[in-house]
Design an enzyme around this catalytic site. Structure first.
Site, mmCIF file in Angstrom:
data_model
loop_
_atom_site.group_PDB
_atom_site.id
_atom_site.type_symbol
_atom_site.label_atom_id
_atom_site.label_comp_id
_atom_site.label_asym_id
_atom_site.label_seq_id
_atom_site.Cartn_x
_atom_site.Cartn_y
_atom_site.Cartn_z
ATOM 1 N N GLU A 1 -1.375 -9.205 3.382
ATOM 2 C CA GLU A 1 -1.220 -9.765 4.738
ATOM 3 C C GLU A 1 -2.564 -10.175 5.344
ATOM 4 O OE1 GLU A 1 -0.998 -6.621 3.882
ATOM 5 O OE2 GLU A 1 -1.530 -5.220 5.483
ATOM 6 N N CYS B 1 0.833 -1.205 0.000
ATOM 7 C CA CYS B 1 0.000 0.000 0.000
ATOM 8 C C CYS B 1 0.872 1.262 0.000
ATOM 9 C CB CYS B 1 -0.989 -0.040 1.155
ATOM 10 S SG CYS B 1 -2.492 0.881 0.767
ATOM 11 N N HIS C 1 -3.663 -5.178 0.393
ATOM 12 C CA HIS C 1 -3.096 -5.710 1.639
ATOM 13 C C HIS C 1 -3.095 -7.236 1.647
ATOM 14 C CE1 HIS C 1 -2.811 -1.907 3.860
ATOM 15 N NE2 HIS C 1 -3.771 -1.540 3.037
HETATM 16 N N1 GLN Z 1 -2.134 6.602 2.602
HETATM 17 C C1 GLN Z 1 -2.218 5.809 1.419
HETATM 18 C C2 GLN Z 1 -3.568 5.941 0.736
HETATM 19 O O1 GLN Z 1 -4.532 6.315 1.355
HETATM 20 C C3 GLN Z 1 -1.895 4.367 1.686
HETATM 21 C C4 GLN Z 1 -2.880 3.687 2.567
HETATM 22 C C5 GLN Z 1 -2.360 2.423 3.201
HETATM 23 O O2 GLN Z 1 -1.157 2.192 3.255
HETATM 24 N N2 GLN Z 1 -3.251 1.617 3.729
HETATM 25 O O3 GLN Z 1 -3.689 5.655 -0.404
#
Ligand code: GLN
Length: 559
Positions: free
Chosen positions: A522, A394, A520
């Protein structure tokens, strides 16, 4: 006597097990619930677990990870408590929006109904309106016909003012349903007093008393302890807490959360529960896969050190699912993964080598906001240039894009508009659909979305299939207007959403393992299904490390 009064008995109605906690928080109610569920599942029952949290936030999505650890996202896009992660990792079945309820959510529903005029002029009160709404939600999953047993974990500790409506609801449910249809397991602590050299049962007795003053008598006591509790103590606990002798279950501290189901099995927790619920225990228990996994966790053939670069590293729970996914990925490679947490705020060009030079792989963590961002970018530069296996999740993926833009494409000041709205090169930008949104809670791009993988890529090799689905939680994305420039310079988009073309995966084919994902992974790694990207990263780290040296365990030294 049939006491079904308000709750209509459904043909397929499940049995309900409630898990409460006493004495102190952090006793591991979630792990106990997941472990019991695992044993019942291994005996052929269809089990689900839900958690009721007594705080006023509608969901934990708006909470800082320092408060309650990571926010776990379900397939259907609910932002939930991290215990749901344990439930999924243990049971290998997905949870949903219905599996996590907070006081805020309950009140929101009741207040919305009140505004609609649904209460027909009545005074809206905690009892019965709030408790009825809690009851509806507590019984919901058990009425779908999908489950034989629903385990409900009640957050907080018995005696907390805010937990009262939940315990009262549980009292009512017990009164309304047949005796063998519900069960209360109360988790407590048996502290060891060093000066007296004794384990003490009094706090448990008090917390059971507390529960009884609200009208709930626990059926089973689960006693967390550092040391074996004696037969005499079991007798005493049973007598003074009003439970059967075999309903005092010892929960001894163990090295791995994955060993807890076996501890519970030794204590016959599953058999006691089934007997109390009038369910058959005829089917033999099948924990073959679980035991194989545990065996690999306890007897690794080597080890690798992987850096976790993040800004919440003081708190393990902030990256809970990542830590667990490393355990799964390590086991399937027969190695122990030593996760070295690196604070991104302390990292810069001058100390990158010192801080990262002895690592066999790097994972740059998800996150929000500016703090520690330059350290993450620096770590990625170091990984890219030294061809250290790199995995960005992310925000970690977004940082990889920024790093590449700045240092390979020469775009000075390239950034995400999250960190710098005026950057001359917005290589990461807010998703179009997000631009109109003002509220923060529950408004990100959440939950499972499809992704198609490109041929001849690392992503496809790792997944072994072209179409995948992964869970998301973000507002920003790769800015597609730059894609051609990136691909020409050696960073490719190997996975895209087939519906809207959002870039979901980037990789650098010139490096042996350099991959960043917008989602994600994970969250989907379980004991039965370790996530292929974690398995791949660990494998790459092993290769990077070279020939594995056997770990010298204590037993081997003594032998
Ligand atoms: N801050 C980033 C976004 O909103 C990444 C979000 C995250 O790592 N969950 O896109």
């Amino acid at each position: 006597m049939n006491r079904y009064k308000f709750v209509k008995p459904f043909k397929n109605m499940a049995k309900y097990i409630f898990v409460t906690g006493g004495v102190t928080s952090s006793l591991g109610k979630g792990i106990f619930a997941a472990s019991l569920a695992k044993l019942l599942q291994a005996r052929g029952y269809r089990v689900t677990i839900q958690k009721f949290d007594p705080y006023i936030n509608v969901d934990p999505g708006t909470l800082n990870p320092y408060e309650h650890g990571e926010c776990y996202v379900t397939e259907d896009g609910a932002e939930t408590d991290l215990d749901l992660g344990h439930y999924e990792r243990f049971l290998n079945t997905p949870t949903s929006q219905a599996n996590n309820v907070t006081t805020g959510r309950v009140y929101q529903t009741v207040i919305t109904k009140e505004r609609e005029g649904a209460y027909l002029g009545k005074t809206v009160q905690v009892i019965p309106h709030i408790t009825d709404e809690i009851k509806r939600r507590m019984l919901l999953l058990g009425q779908t016909g999908e489950f034989d047993i629903v385990i409900t974990e009640i957050g907080g500790t018995v005696g907390d003012i805010e937990a009262l409506p939940y315990i009262e609801t549980l009292r009512q449910i017990r009164w309304e349903l047949e005796e063998h249809d519900t069960l209360v397991c109360h988790l407590t602590l048996i502290p060891y007093l060093k000066s007296a050299k004794e384990l003490k049962t009094k706090p448990t007795q008090h917390s059971v008393k507390e529960l009884q003053t609200i009208g709930v008598r626990p059926d089973i006591l689960v006693c967390r302890t550092e040391m074996e509790i004696t037969d005499d103590m079991r007798k005493k606990l049973a007598l003074f807490c009003n439970v059967d002798r075999d309903c005092v279950i010892q929960a001894l501290d163990v090295n791995s959360i994955y060993a807890v189901p076996l501890e519970m099995q030794k204590e016959k927790a599953d058999l006691t529960v089934l007997r109390k619920l009038h369910l058959s225990a005829d089917k033999p228990i099948d924990l073959t896969k679980w035991n194989e996994f545990l065996d690999k966790v306890s007897n690794p053939k080597g080890e690798v050190r992987i850096g976790l670069i993040g800004k919440y590293i003081e708190l393990q729970d902030a990256y809970k699912s990542i830590h667990e996914a490393f355990i799964h990925g390590g086991a399937s490679n027969n190695v122990k993964v030593i996760v070295e947490s690196v604070h991104s705020e302390h990292l810069d060009a001058s100390n990158a080598h010192e801080m990262l030079g002895n690592l066999h792989g790097l994972l740059v963590a998800p996150g929000f906001g500016n703090r520690g961002i330059e350290g993450k970018i620096e770590a990625i530069k170091y990984a890219r240039e030294n061809k250290i296996p790199f995995f960005g999740i992310c925000l970690g993926m977004q940082c990889a894009v920024i790093e590449f833009a700045r240092n390979v494409l020469g775009m000075k000041g390239a950034h995400s508009t999250e960190m710098n709205p005026n950057t001359p090169h917005p290589v990461i930008d807010m998703m179009e659909a997000q631009k109109k949104i003002k509220n923060k809670g529950g408004t990100m791009r959440l939950g499972a979305y499809r992704c198609d993988l490109k041929k001849d890529t690392l992503a496809l090799r790792l997944y072994g299939q072209e179409h995948i689905s992964e869970r998301h939680r973000h507002r920003f994305e790769f800015n597609n207007t730059y894609l051609e420039q990136f691909e020409n310079a050696g960073m490719i988009a190997s996975g895209k959403n087939p519906d809207n073309g959002l870039v979901e995966i980037v990789e650098i084919p010139a490096n042996p393992f350099f991959i960043g994902v917008q989602y994600h992974p994970e969250l989907k790694s379980t004991v039965d299904n370790p996530h292929p990207l974690f398995v791949g990263l660990v494998k790459a780290a092993i290769e990077f490390k070279g020939v594995l040296k056997p770990v010298v365990t204590k037993e081997k030294v003594e032998a």
